[in-house]
Design a protein around this motif. Structure first.
Motif, mmCIF file in Angstrom:
data_model
loop_
_atom_site.group_PDB
_atom_site.id
_atom_site.type_symbol
_atom_site.label_atom_id
_atom_site.label_comp_id
_atom_site.label_asym_id
_atom_site.label_seq_id
_atom_site.Cartn_x
_atom_site.Cartn_y
_atom_site.Cartn_z
ATOM 1 N N HIS A 194 0.827 -1.211 0.000
ATOM 2 C CA HIS A 194 0.000 0.000 0.000
ATOM 3 C C HIS A 194 0.862 1.262 0.000
ATOM 4 O O HIS A 194 0.455 2.300 -0.523
ATOM 5 C CB HIS A 194 -0.893 0.038 1.237
ATOM 6 N N LYS A 195 2.049 1.177 0.603
ATOM 7 C CA LYS A 195 2.883 2.362 0.801
ATOM 8 C C LYS A 195 3.511 2.883 -0.489
ATOM 9 O O LYS A 195 4.089 3.970 -0.503
ATOM 10 C CB LYS A 195 3.960 2.058 1.839
ATOM 11 N N ASN A 196 3.349 2.135 -1.582
ATOM 12 C CA ASN A 196 3.842 2.624 -2.879
ATOM 13 C C ASN A 196 3.076 3.864 -3.345
ATOM 14 O O ASN A 196 3.532 4.569 -4.255
ATOM 15 C CB ASN A 196 3.745 1.528 -3.939
ATOM 16 N N ARG A 197 1.935 4.142 -2.741
ATOM 17 C CA ARG A 197 1.177 5.349 -3.107
ATOM 18 C C ARG A 197 1.877 6.625 -2.630
ATOM 19 O O ARG A 197 1.507 7.732 -3.025
ATOM 20 C CB ARG A 197 -0.255 5.278 -2.580
ATOM 21 N N PHE A 198 2.902 6.486 -1.765
ATOM 22 C CA PHE A 198 3.661 7.638 -1.308
ATOM 23 C C PHE A 198 4.803 7.987 -2.257
ATOM 24 O O PHE A 198 5.641 8.831 -1.930
ATOM 25 C CB PHE A 198 4.226 7.385 0.092
ATOM 26 N N ASP A 199 4.845 7.341 -3.434
ATOM 27 C CA ASP A 199 5.932 7.580 -4.383
ATOM 28 C C ASP A 199 5.766 8.856 -5.196
ATOM 29 O O ASP A 199 6.562 9.140 -6.082
ATOM 30 C CB ASP A 199 6.081 6.386 -5.339
ATOM 31 N N THR A 200 4.713 9.607 -4.930
ATOM 32 C CA THR A 200 4.524 10.910 -5.555
ATOM 33 C C THR A 200 3.831 11.830 -4.565
ATOM 34 O O THR A 200 3.353 11.372 -3.518
ATOM 35 C CB THR A 200 3.696 10.799 -6.855
ATOM 36 N N ARG A 201 3.787 13.118 -4.867
ATOM 37 C CA ARG A 201 3.081 14.040 -3.979
ATOM 38 C C ARG A 201 1.587 13.746 -4.007
ATOM 39 O O ARG A 201 1.021 13.431 -5.050
ATOM 40 C CB ARG A 201 3.313 15.485 -4.416
ATOM 41 N N PRO A 202 0.918 13.864 -2.870
ATOM 42 C CA PRO A 202 -0.540 13.708 -2.871
ATOM 43 C C PRO A 202 -1.191 14.820 -3.676
ATOM 44 O O PRO A 202 -0.620 15.906 -3.825
ATOM 45 C CB PRO A 202 -0.905 13.796 -1.385
ATOM 46 N N GLY A 203 -2.376 14.545 -4.206
ATOM 47 C CA GLY A 203 -3.006 15.495 -5.113
ATOM 48 C C GLY A 203 -4.380 15.966 -4.684
ATOM 49 O O GLY A 203 -5.043 15.351 -3.846
ATOM 50 N N MET A 204 -4.824 17.060 -5.292
ATOM 51 C CA MET A 204 -6.174 17.558 -5.079
ATOM 52 C C MET A 204 -7.193 16.703 -5.820
ATOM 53 O O MET A 204 -8.339 16.561 -5.388
ATOM 54 C CB MET A 204 -6.276 19.014 -5.543
ATOM 55 N N THR A 205 -6.785 16.179 -6.954
ATOM 56 C CA THR A 205 -7.594 15.214 -7.693
ATOM 57 C C THR A 205 -6.652 14.107 -8.159
ATOM 58 O O THR A 205 -5.436 14.216 -8.016
ATOM 59 C CB THR A 205 -8.305 15.869 -8.887
ATOM 60 N N GLY A 206 -7.227 13.030 -8.675
ATOM 61 C CA GLY A 206 -6.378 11.920 -9.083
ATOM 62 C C GLY A 206 -7.143 10.855 -9.849
ATOM 63 O O GLY A 206 -8.344 11.006 -10.128
ATOM 64 N N LEU A 207 -6.457 9.786 -10.160
ATOM 65 C CA LEU A 207 -7.068 8.715 -10.952
ATOM 66 C C LEU A 207 -8.231 8.075 -10.219
ATOM 67 O O LEU A 207 -9.232 7.702 -10.824
ATOM 68 C CB LEU A 207 -5.990 7.666 -11.278
#
Length: 225
Positions: A155-168
């Motif tokens: 699950h922690k692979n989601r921290f591989d980019t900055r969090p966003g206001m919108t997303g996939l």
């Protein structure tokens, strides 16, 4: 420090230069265009509920770095987080759709707060987070430290980019999807991130939010009938 320990050992690639350029340009433009809305929202929150205009909360960001997340406040002050913490834990360990805890009547919400939330107007202060480099216009939603404590290693692979206001996740079903589906979409975005994908997500965000807003209002009216 708690958030950093949760993702200790996470290795993420450096983010491409185009992403920061688009974030700065996009957030500056949006802040300029949305300034009347900012003033209106700030005045409304002050009018209907005593307390601060902004809700500040620690979230987990890129590579596990904690940051202060901003929203317009839509709940009364001094709410107990225990119920939300238990609800998140249940969602993470189940295959239930990720409906918000306040989907039904919730006394914690200020007058008009549900409409503000459904229209995502409370999210606009995160443009400041984007401008500061703590968030991006597009990316996974930033999670809470106690949420991240429940994550499995993958699950922690989601921290591989900055969090966003919108997303996939937001344009692919959002609260109709399970936690596992959300995480897989977040990881897919981190893997396939490119300028064209960000543009497509941004273009799909407004129509998606409008559709979800009217769907939510329709469901609310049917429950009242």
């Amino acid at each position: 420090q708690e958030a950093r320990r949760v993702v200790e050992g996470s290795i993420a690639r450096d983010l491409p230069a185009w992403k920061r350029v688009t974030d700065v340009a996009g957030s500056l433009l949006a802040l300029a265009l949305a300034s009347p809305l900012f003033l209106t929202m700030a005045g409304y929150v002050k009018l209907v509920s005593p307390g601060p205009v902004f809700f500040r909360q620690e979230r987990v960001g890129y590579r596990g770095r904690p940051f202060t997340f901003l929203k317009f406040r839509t709940m009364h002050v001094n709410n107990d987080a225990a119920q939300h913490k238990a609800y998140l834990k249940q969602l993470i360990n189940s295959d239930d759709p990720m409906e918000k805890l306040d989907a039904d009547r919730d006394p914690r919400i200020i007058p008009g707060g549900k409409i503000i939330r459904k229209a995502c107007l409370d999210e606009f202060p995160q443009l400041v987070n984007v401008l500061k480099g703590e968030m991006s216009l597009v990316g996974p939603r930033p999670c809470l430290p106690y949420e991240a404590q429940e994550y499995l290693r993958w699950h922690k692979n989601r921290f591989d980019t900055r969090p966003g206001m919108t997303g996939l996740w937001q344009v692919s079903g959002k609260n109709r999807l399970t936690f596992k589906q959300m995480i897989r979409l977040d990881i897919a975005y981190c893997r396939d991130m490119c300028l064209w994908l960000d543009v497509k997500i941004l273009l799909r965000t407004v129509p998606t939010l409008i559709g979800l807003f009217f769907e939510g209002m329709g469901n609310r009216l049917r429950r009242r009938a």
